[in-house]
Enzyme design. Structure first.
Site, PDB file in Angstrom:
ATOM      1  N   TYR A   1       0.887  -1.251   0.040  1.00  0.00           N
ATOM      2  CA  TYR A   1      -0.077  -0.070   0.033  1.00  0.00           C
ATOM      3  C   TYR A   1       0.842   1.040   0.055  1.00  0.00           C
ATOM      4  O   TYR A   1       0.651   2.081  -0.718  1.00  0.00           O
ATOM      5  CB  TYR A   1      -1.058   0.119   1.374  1.00  0.00           C
ATOM      6  CG  TYR A   1      -1.891   1.144   1.314  1.00  0.00           C
ATOM      7  CD1 TYR A   1      -2.944   1.410   0.775  1.00  0.00           C
ATOM      8  CD2 TYR A   1      -1.797   1.985   2.364  1.00  0.00           C
ATOM      9  CE1 TYR A   1      -3.822   2.441   0.830  1.00  0.00           C
ATOM     10  CE2 TYR A   1      -2.374   3.263   2.692  1.00  0.00           C
ATOM     11  CZ  TYR A   1      -3.584   3.369   1.926  1.00  0.00           C
ATOM     12  OH  TYR A   1      -4.458   4.404   1.987  1.00  0.00           O
TER      13      TYR A   1
ATOM     14  N   LYS B   1       1.085   4.036  -2.928  1.00  0.00           N
ATOM     15  CA  LYS B   1       0.789   5.504  -2.644  1.00  0.00           C
ATOM     16  C   LYS B   1       2.033   6.249  -2.915  1.00  0.00           C
ATOM     17  O   LYS B   1       1.941   7.243  -3.340  1.00  0.00           O
ATOM     18  CB  LYS B   1       0.137   5.903  -1.364  1.00  0.00           C
ATOM     19  CG  LYS B   1      -1.191   4.983  -0.987  1.00  0.00           C
ATOM     20  CD  LYS B   1      -2.190   5.570  -1.783  1.00  0.00           C
ATOM     21  CE  LYS B   1      -3.424   4.935  -1.501  1.00  0.00           C
ATOM     22  NZ  LYS B   1      -4.643   5.471  -2.100  1.00  0.00           N
TER      23      LYS B   1
END
Ligand SMILES: NC(=O)c1ccc[n+]([C@@H]2O[C@H](COP(=O)([O-])OP(=O)(O)OC[C@H]3O[C@@H](n4cnc5c(N)ncnc54)[C@H](OP(=O)(O)O)[C@@H]3O)[C@@H](O)[C@H]2O)c1
Length: 253
Positions: free
Chosen positions: A155, A159
């Site tokens: 994640y 990002k």
């Protein structure tokens, strides 16, 4: 406030959480909104709320990780509401697992949704934005786009990539009056935060209150953020005040 009158916005992941708040806020500011996501019933419910308030909206079903679905959905949105002026890449997924337990399939899915999905959506709108002399791209990144996030390595990597996409597009597209910015919230009260609390409770045996406090402390937050507070930041970037803001990573705490 009608700062988005005459504008068409696409909000991915608009059926719930932060995306829903952004879709409702943008519609309230006068935009026609294409609400994109995988769950038809949730999208229809948001569109019905917008219509009941006198706004225009269309639900477009797509998995942002699937390029063909994204391009078809943007064609549908354009046919219904006209060319896209404002793109909000909000759809995202996270998880909680040690790196050693992160298999290739999980890595792939998380990167595909959070990073590839935003790329496909940008590909779908940028040529039209160039033709129309401007546009706004707003990427909902995360605090995990600027600092590492243990137990959510894929994640955080995705990002960080989304922030790189944002900053690079901002530089490349400035000559076309297209801005690109990232909003980087710490913890926001949505299903995603509830899932992170559940995972912490399960793994540590803490109470929900203790787990919530631990998550907020990890982010250095005094309190959680509401989806509507994220929507306020997105509206600022989408409206006239956002015309000169580009390439920014706006931290929300
Ligand atoms: N909550 C937080 O603490 C927090 C903090 C920082 C950043 N963010 C970011 O904010 C964004 C929104 O998160 P949230 O908190 O509102 O999460 P959420 O409540 O879990 O909602 C996620 C949204 O993304 C959509 N989505 C997920 N996978 C998708 C896919 N493959 N294709 C299309 N749509 C998909 C979901 O739609 P479906 O109905 O189709 O599942 C849903 O609308 C995410 O990018 C997240 O990373 C959240």
């Amino acid at each position: 406030m009608s700062t988005l009158n005459g504008k068409m916005a696409v909000v991915t992941g608009g059926g719930r959480g932060i995306g829903k708040a952004i879709a409702l806020t943008f519609a309230g500011a006068g935009a026609a909104v294409a609400v994109a996501g995988r769950n038809r019933a949730a999208l229809d419910a948001v569109c019905a709320t917008i219509a009941a308030r006198g706004g225009r909206a269309v639900a477009v079903v797509c998995d942002v990780a699937d390029a063909a679905q994204v391009y078809a959905a943007f064609d549908t949105a354009r046919a219904a509401l006209g060319p896209c002026d404002i793109l909000v890449n909000n759809a995202g997924v996270t998880y909680s697992a040690r790196f050693a337990d992160t298999d290739d399939a999980l890595w792939d899915q998380v990167v595909r949704v959070n990073l590839h999905g935003a790329y496909y959506c940008c590909k779908a709108v940028v040529p039209t934005m160039i033709d129309h002399g401007g546009g706004r791209i707003i990427n909902i990144a995360s605090m995990a786009a600027v600092v590492g996030m243990p137990f959510s390595v894929a994640y955080s990597a995705a990002k960080h990539g989304l922030l790189g996409l944002t900053r690079s597009l901002a530089l490349e597209l400035q000559r076309y009056h297209i801005t690109a910015n990232a909003i980087c919230p710490a913890w926001v009260e949505t299903d995603m935060m509830a899932g992170a609390i559940d995972a912490l409770v399960e793994k540590t045996g803490r109470s929900r209150d203790e787990a919530r406090a631990a998550l907020l402390a990890r982010g250095g937050q005094q309190r959680s953020i509401s989806p509507e507070e994220v929507a306020v930041a997105a509206l600022r970037l989408a409206g006239p005040d956002g015309a000169t803001i580009s390439g920014e990573a706006i931290m929300l705490q």
